[in-house]
Scaffold this motif. Structure first.
Motif, PDB file in Angstrom:
ATOM      1  N   PHE A  22      52.899  38.521  37.403  1.00  0.00           N
ATOM      2  CA  PHE A  22      52.972  38.689  38.841  1.00  0.00           C
ATOM      3  C   PHE A  22      54.201  37.983  39.395  1.00  0.00           C
ATOM      4  O   PHE A  22      54.597  36.912  38.911  1.00  0.00           O
ATOM      5  CB  PHE A  22      51.723  38.100  39.505  1.00  0.00           C
ATOM      6  CG  PHE A  22      50.540  39.023  39.516  1.00  0.00           C
ATOM      7  CD1 PHE A  22      49.877  39.329  38.338  1.00  0.00           C
ATOM      8  CD2 PHE A  22      50.090  39.584  40.697  1.00  0.00           C
ATOM      9  CE1 PHE A  22      48.788  40.187  38.333  1.00  0.00           C
ATOM     10  CE2 PHE A  22      49.014  40.448  40.712  1.00  0.00           C
ATOM     11  CZ  PHE A  22      48.358  40.742  39.520  1.00  0.00           C
ATOM     12  N   GLY A  23      54.778  38.589  40.431  1.00  0.00           N
ATOM     13  CA  GLY A  23      55.781  37.888  41.207  1.00  0.00           C
ATOM     14  C   GLY A  23      55.121  36.836  42.087  1.00  0.00           C
ATOM     15  O   GLY A  23      53.895  36.755  42.168  1.00  0.00           O
ATOM     16  N   ALA A  24      55.957  36.034  42.749  1.00  0.00           N
ATOM     17  CA  ALA A  24      55.440  34.948  43.586  1.00  0.00           C
ATOM     18  C   ALA A  24      54.902  35.460  44.916  1.00  0.00           C
ATOM     19  O   ALA A  24      54.235  34.713  45.639  1.00  0.00           O
ATOM     20  CB  ALA A  24      56.525  33.903  43.825  1.00  0.00           C
ATOM     21  N   GLY A  37      41.321  36.540  50.346  1.00  0.00           N
ATOM     22  CA  GLY A  37      41.672  36.356  48.946  1.00  0.00           C
ATOM     23  C   GLY A  37      41.483  37.576  48.069  1.00  0.00           C
ATOM     24  O   GLY A  37      41.835  37.530  46.885  1.00  0.00           O
ATOM     25  N   GLN A  38      40.914  38.627  48.587  1.00  0.00           N
ATOM     26  CA  GLN A  38      40.687  39.825  47.778  1.00  0.00           C
ATOM     27  C   GLN A  38      41.996  40.560  47.525  1.00  0.00           C
ATOM     28  O   GLN A  38      42.774  40.766  48.453  1.00  0.00           O
ATOM     29  CB  GLN A  38      39.692  40.759  48.454  1.00  0.00           C
ATOM     30  CG  GLN A  38      39.409  42.047  47.693  1.00  0.00           C
ATOM     31  CD  GLN A  38      38.662  41.813  46.389  1.00  0.00           C
ATOM     32  OE1 GLN A  38      37.699  41.060  46.340  1.00  0.00           O
ATOM     33  NE2 GLN A  38      39.103  42.474  45.326  1.00  0.00           N
ATOM     34  N   LEU A  39      42.214  40.943  46.273  1.00  0.00           N
ATOM     35  CA  LEU A  39      43.388  41.724  45.912  1.00  0.00           C
ATOM     36  C   LEU A  39      43.057  43.206  46.035  1.00  0.00           C
ATOM     37  O   LEU A  39      42.138  43.707  45.383  1.00  0.00           O
ATOM     38  CB  LEU A  39      43.818  41.407  44.483  1.00  0.00           C
ATOM     39  CG  LEU A  39      44.650  40.145  44.321  1.00  0.00           C
ATOM     40  CD1 LEU A  39      44.614  39.669  42.903  1.00  0.00           C
ATOM     41  CD2 LEU A  39      46.077  40.373  44.766  1.00  0.00           C
ATOM     42  N   ARG A  60      54.926  36.762  51.698  1.00  0.00           N
ATOM     43  CA  ARG A  60      53.918  36.441  52.716  1.00  0.00           C
ATOM     44  C   ARG A  60      54.339  37.092  54.027  1.00  0.00           C
ATOM     45  O   ARG A  60      55.384  36.754  54.582  1.00  0.00           O
ATOM     46  CB  ARG A  60      53.795  34.934  52.873  1.00  0.00           C
ATOM     47  CG  ARG A  60      52.636  34.492  53.749  1.00  0.00           C
ATOM     48  CD  ARG A  60      52.506  32.967  53.713  1.00  0.00           C
ATOM     49  NE  ARG A  60      52.316  32.491  52.359  1.00  0.00           N
ATOM     50  CZ  ARG A  60      51.141  32.385  51.752  1.00  0.00           C
ATOM     51  NH1 ARG A  60      50.040  32.721  52.383  1.00  0.00           N
ATOM     52  NH2 ARG A  60      51.064  31.923  50.512  1.00  0.00           N
ATOM     53  N   PHE A  85      51.887  41.312  46.507  1.00  0.00           N
ATOM     54  CA  PHE A  85      52.295  40.976  45.144  1.00  0.00           C
ATOM     55  C   PHE A  85      52.740  42.216  44.390  1.00  0.00           C
ATOM     56  O   PHE A  85      52.133  43.290  44.505  1.00  0.00           O
ATOM     57  CB  PHE A  85      51.145  40.342  44.358  1.00  0.00           C
ATOM     58  CG  PHE A  85      50.787  38.946  44.776  1.00  0.00           C
ATOM     59  CD1 PHE A  85      49.631  38.690  45.493  1.00  0.00           C
ATOM     60  CD2 PHE A  85      51.609  37.873  44.438  1.00  0.00           C
ATOM     61  CE1 PHE A  85      49.295  37.404  45.873  1.00  0.00           C
ATOM     62  CE2 PHE A  85      51.281  36.585  44.816  1.00  0.00           C
ATOM     63  CZ  PHE A  85      50.122  36.349  45.533  1.00  0.00           C
ATOM     64  N   GLN A 121      52.456  47.536  39.516  1.00  0.00           N
ATOM     65  CA  GLN A 121      51.511  47.708  40.606  1.00  0.00           C
ATOM     66  C   GLN A 121      51.933  46.851  41.800  1.00  0.00           C
ATOM     67  O   GLN A 121      52.523  45.773  41.635  1.00  0.00           O
ATOM     68  CB  GLN A 121      50.094  47.282  40.189  1.00  0.00           C
ATOM     69  CG  GLN A 121      49.415  48.236  39.225  1.00  0.00           C
ATOM     70  CD  GLN A 121      47.973  47.850  38.983  1.00  0.00           C
ATOM     71  OE1 GLN A 121      47.594  47.422  37.900  1.00  0.00           O
ATOM     72  NE2 GLN A 121      47.137  48.020  39.993  1.00  0.00           N
ATOM     73  N   GLN A 139      47.003  40.977  49.113  1.00  0.00           N
ATOM     74  CA  GLN A 139      45.932  39.978  49.104  1.00  0.00           C
ATOM     75  C   GLN A 139      45.593  39.650  50.547  1.00  0.00           C
ATOM     76  O   GLN A 139      46.433  39.097  51.281  1.00  0.00           O
ATOM     77  CB  GLN A 139      46.322  38.723  48.334  1.00  0.00           C
ATOM     78  CG  GLN A 139      45.148  37.772  48.134  1.00  0.00           C
ATOM     79  CD  GLN A 139      45.438  36.689  47.118  1.00  0.00           C
ATOM     80  OE1 GLN A 139      46.524  36.107  47.100  1.00  0.00           O
ATOM     81  NE2 GLN A 139      44.470  36.414  46.260  1.00  0.00           N
ATOM     82  N   PHE A 163      50.037  45.026  45.136  1.00  0.00           N
ATOM     83  CA  PHE A 163      48.748  44.602  45.665  1.00  0.00           C
ATOM     84  C   PHE A 163      48.972  43.942  47.028  1.00  0.00           C
ATOM     85  O   PHE A 163      50.011  43.333  47.283  1.00  0.00           O
ATOM     86  CB  PHE A 163      48.079  43.561  44.764  1.00  0.00           C
ATOM     87  CG  PHE A 163      47.714  44.044  43.392  1.00  0.00           C
ATOM     88  CD1 PHE A 163      48.608  43.914  42.339  1.00  0.00           C
ATOM     89  CD2 PHE A 163      46.469  44.599  43.140  1.00  0.00           C
ATOM     90  CE1 PHE A 163      48.268  44.335  41.065  1.00  0.00           C
ATOM     91  CE2 PHE A 163      46.119  45.022  41.869  1.00  0.00           C
ATOM     92  CZ  PHE A 163      47.027  44.889  40.829  1.00  0.00           C
ATOM     93  N   THR A 207      50.329  41.087  31.889  1.00  0.00           N
ATOM     94  CA  THR A 207      50.915  41.403  33.187  1.00  0.00           C
ATOM     95  C   THR A 207      51.413  40.139  33.856  1.00  0.00           C
ATOM     96  O   THR A 207      50.718  39.121  33.881  1.00  0.00           O
ATOM     97  CB  THR A 207      49.860  42.074  34.083  1.00  0.00           C
ATOM     98  OG1 THR A 207      49.351  43.225  33.400  1.00  0.00           O
ATOM     99  CG2 THR A 207      50.458  42.498  35.411  1.00  0.00           C
TER     100      THR A 207
END
Lengths: 108, 114
Positions: A98-100, A41-43, A103, A86, A33, A37, A35, A96
């Motif tokens: 996540f990658g870092a 802060g909402q994904l 930005r 992300f 997936q 953010q 995402f 799952t």
């Protein structure tokens, strides 16, 4: 366990520019997936794309599962695209990683 | 329909106290996940629940952390004897468990340990 690496870590764009974000993963996956953010802060779900290509407006994504990478394309970027992107991958469906993140800052 | 909800949205606690964080998944979703996001960092997997199967607790950082899911719906993450390094945003997600595992996230609980 699976490793998920994203590049670039940071990206600054002028409004209207296009960009490509990359996600490499170290094992075969059945869930991948993308995402966004937002600054609050909402994904936000962008794509569920364990393989193939999808498009949604100015965004599109491609996952080449056999080569273990996924790309997120942003065209005609807008200031509202700013935030952190992300990639998340799961080799077995549930756990799952996540990658870092990348930005992104889009300048007006 | 309603999305994933979490409560409280913010929690400030003193070092050494216990805290409980709650997650209500999307109705009908059988898989539920907890993650932790420290300031400026990515998401760290903590635990997931899938139906009646034993939860995968492999991401819990210490035995001070535990989680339960009652009735296959609501989940509670408990942190005992909180430490300052526990300060983070705790995020919950849920997904269907058919052939598509797309996760949907709640707004998170910001935990501050003073």
């Amino acid at each position: 366990g699976i490793q998920v690496e994203q590049s670039p870590p940071d990206l600054i764009l002028q409004e209207g520019a296009n960009s490509t974000l990359r996600c490499n993963f170290s094992d075969s996956v059945n869930n991948l997936q993308w995402f966004h953010q937002n600054p609050w802060g909402q994904l936000i779900n962008l794509f569920y794309i364990p393989s193939g290509t999808k498009q949604n407006g100015r965004l599109s994504a491609t996952t080449v599962a056999t080569e273990r990478y996924s790309l997120l394309y942003i065209s005609s970027s807008q200031t509202t695209d700013s935030g952190v992107y992300f990639c998340a991958a799961a080799p077995g469906g549930f756990k799952t990683i996540f990658g870092a993140g990348t930005r992104l800052f889009v300048k007006a | 329909g309603a999305g994933v909800s979490q409560s409280p949205s913010n929690k400030v606690t003193e070092k050494g106290k216990d805290v409980e964080l709650r997650c209500d998944p999307i109705s009908g979703h059988t898989a539920l996940y907890w993650y932790r996001q420290s300031l400026g960092q990515g998401l760290e997997f903590l635990i997931y629940f899938q139906g009646n199967s034993a939860p995968d607790k492999s991401g819990l950082p210490s035995d001070r952390f535990s989680a339960e899911r009652t009735g296959g719906s609501v989940s509670t993450l408990t942190i005992q004897r909180t430490q300052q390094e526990d300060s983070a945003v705790y995020l919950c997600a849920s997904s269907d468990a058919g052939t598509v595992y797309e996760q949907y996230f709640g707004p998170g609980t910001r935990l501050t340990v003073t």
